[in-house]
Design a protein around this motif. Structure first.
Motif, PDB file in Angstrom:
ATOM      1  N   UNK A 169      52.836  47.025  61.429  1.00 30.82           N
ATOM      2  CA  UNK A 169      53.173  47.748  62.635  1.00 30.82           C
ATOM      3  C   UNK A 169      53.924  49.028  62.286  1.00 30.82           C
ATOM      4  N   UNK A 170      53.419  50.150  62.776  1.00 31.91           N
ATOM      5  CA  UNK A 170      54.047  51.448  62.531  1.00 31.91           C
ATOM      6  C   UNK A 170      54.831  51.870  63.756  1.00 31.91           C
ATOM      7  N   UNK A 171      55.865  52.671  63.528  1.00 33.49           N
ATOM      8  CA  UNK A 171      56.605  53.278  64.629  1.00 33.49           C
ATOM      9  C   UNK A 171      55.728  54.367  65.254  1.00 33.49           C
ATOM     10  N   UNK A 172      56.078  54.836  66.443  1.00 32.39           N
ATOM     11  CA  UNK A 172      55.313  55.940  67.025  1.00 32.39           C
ATOM     12  C   UNK A 172      55.278  57.168  66.104  1.00 32.39           C
ATOM     13  N   UNK A 173      56.390  57.509  65.490  1.00 30.52           N
ATOM     14  CA  UNK A 173      56.393  58.663  64.583  1.00 30.52           C
ATOM     15  C   UNK A 173      55.478  58.435  63.385  1.00 30.52           C
ATOM     16  N   UNK A 174      55.548  57.262  62.786  1.00 30.08           N
ATOM     17  CA  UNK A 174      54.670  56.960  61.646  1.00 30.08           C
ATOM     18  C   UNK A 174      53.200  57.014  62.048  1.00 30.08           C
ATOM     19  N   UNK A 224      40.450  57.772  65.183  1.00 29.19           N
ATOM     20  CA  UNK A 224      40.099  56.928  66.339  1.00 29.19           C
ATOM     21  C   UNK A 224      40.581  55.494  66.144  1.00 29.19           C
ATOM     22  N   UNK A 225      40.565  55.009  64.920  1.00 31.38           N
ATOM     23  CA  UNK A 225      41.016  53.641  64.644  1.00 31.38           C
ATOM     24  C   UNK A 225      42.507  53.443  64.896  1.00 31.38           C
ATOM     25  N   UNK A 226      43.256  54.527  65.049  1.00 37.38           N
ATOM     26  CA  UNK A 226      44.684  54.426  65.374  1.00 37.38           C
ATOM     27  C   UNK A 226      44.903  54.084  66.849  1.00 37.38           C
ATOM     28  N   UNK A 227      43.840  54.199  67.661  1.00 37.27           N
ATOM     29  CA  UNK A 227      43.949  53.877  69.077  1.00 37.27           C
ATOM     30  C   UNK A 227      43.793  52.376  69.291  1.00 37.27           C
ATOM     31  N   UNK A 241      61.709  52.749  72.979  1.00 35.01           N
ATOM     32  CA  UNK A 241      61.470  52.693  71.530  1.00 35.01           C
ATOM     33  C   UNK A 241      60.006  52.890  71.149  1.00 35.01           C
ATOM     34  N   UNK A 242      59.088  52.603  72.069  1.00 32.19           N
ATOM     35  CA  UNK A 242      57.661  52.719  71.744  1.00 32.19           C
ATOM     36  C   UNK A 242      57.074  54.097  72.072  1.00 32.19           C
ATOM     37  N   UNK A 243      57.917  55.036  72.529  1.00 30.89           N
ATOM     38  CA  UNK A 243      57.441  56.342  72.978  1.00 30.89           C
ATOM     39  C   UNK A 243      58.252  57.465  72.350  1.00 30.89           C
ATOM     40  N   UNK A 244      57.530  58.504  71.883  1.00 31.51           N
ATOM     41  CA  UNK A 244      58.158  59.715  71.366  1.00 31.51           C
ATOM     42  C   UNK A 244      57.472  60.935  71.989  1.00 31.51           C
ATOM     43  N   UNK A 246      52.277  47.783  68.677  1.00 29.78           N
ATOM     44  CA  UNK A 246      51.789  47.135  67.455  1.00 29.78           C
ATOM     45  C   UNK A 246      51.133  48.135  66.504  1.00 29.78           C
ATOM     46  N   UNK A 247      51.692  49.340  66.443  1.00 28.52           N
ATOM     47  CA  UNK A 247      51.192  50.356  65.525  1.00 28.52           C
ATOM     48  C   UNK A 247      49.961  51.100  65.995  1.00 28.52           C
ATOM     49  N   UNK A 248      49.472  50.795  67.212  1.00 30.25           N
ATOM     50  CA  UNK A 248      48.271  51.450  67.741  1.00 30.25           C
ATOM     51  C   UNK A 248      48.622  52.258  68.990  1.00 30.25           C
TER      52      UNK A 248
END
Length: 147
Positions: A2-7, A25-28, A80-83, A112-114
């Motif tokens: 799981x990545x942060x929004x910034x990552x 696209x796979x990041x969505x 926390x999930x939004x930047x 969840x990183x997406x």
């Protein structure tokens, strides 16, 4: 993982620079949304789901050769999930070989990183000028008004 929004955003930029639009696209998330509130003419205002994002991005490297993401600033929000990301893309327009510089403000929400929501505030006129087709944008706006 799981990545942060910034990552997640920085990974998206890395994949755009690598011209790997499938990886972008796979990041969505499968049901993630891309919104373009300032879109004009024939540009879509909303893409629903990963596959619509993929179809939208497939020809991007044939139009714009992004070389750098400059002046990238990530601003946290109280969620926390939004930047909010302010950034500038520089590169060259493939059709004209002319350099371009486009400024963006993105509100990004990740689960969840997406990417679940990607709200992209950009200037259609600047993008059309960078693509070497401001007349095409104006024509598409006039066609839309006459319908």
């Amino acid at each position: 993982m799981s990545r942060t929004p910034e990552e997640t955003f920085r990974r998206m930029i890395d994949m755009m620079l690598a011209k790997d639009m499938n990886a972008v696209a796979d990041l969505w998330a499968p049901d993630g949304i891309a919104e373009f509130p300032f879109a004009a003419g024939s540009s879509p205002r909303v893409l629903n789901g990963r596959e619509e994002v993929r179809a939208y991005l497939v020809h991007y490297p044939e139009l714009m050769d992004m070389k750098e993401a400059a002046a990238l600033t990530v601003r946290p929000t109280d969620q926390a999930d939004t930047v909010v990301v302010e950034w500038t893309a520089t590169g060259r327009t493939v059709a004209t070989s002319r350099p371009y510089r486009l400024d963006y403000i993105v509100v990004l929400t990740v689960r969840d990183g997406l990417i679940t929501l990607y709200r992209d505030y950009w200037s259609p006129l600047s993008a059309a000028a960078a693509a070497g087709d401001p007349a095409g944008l104006i024509d598409s706006l006039e066609r839309k008004e006459s319908q």
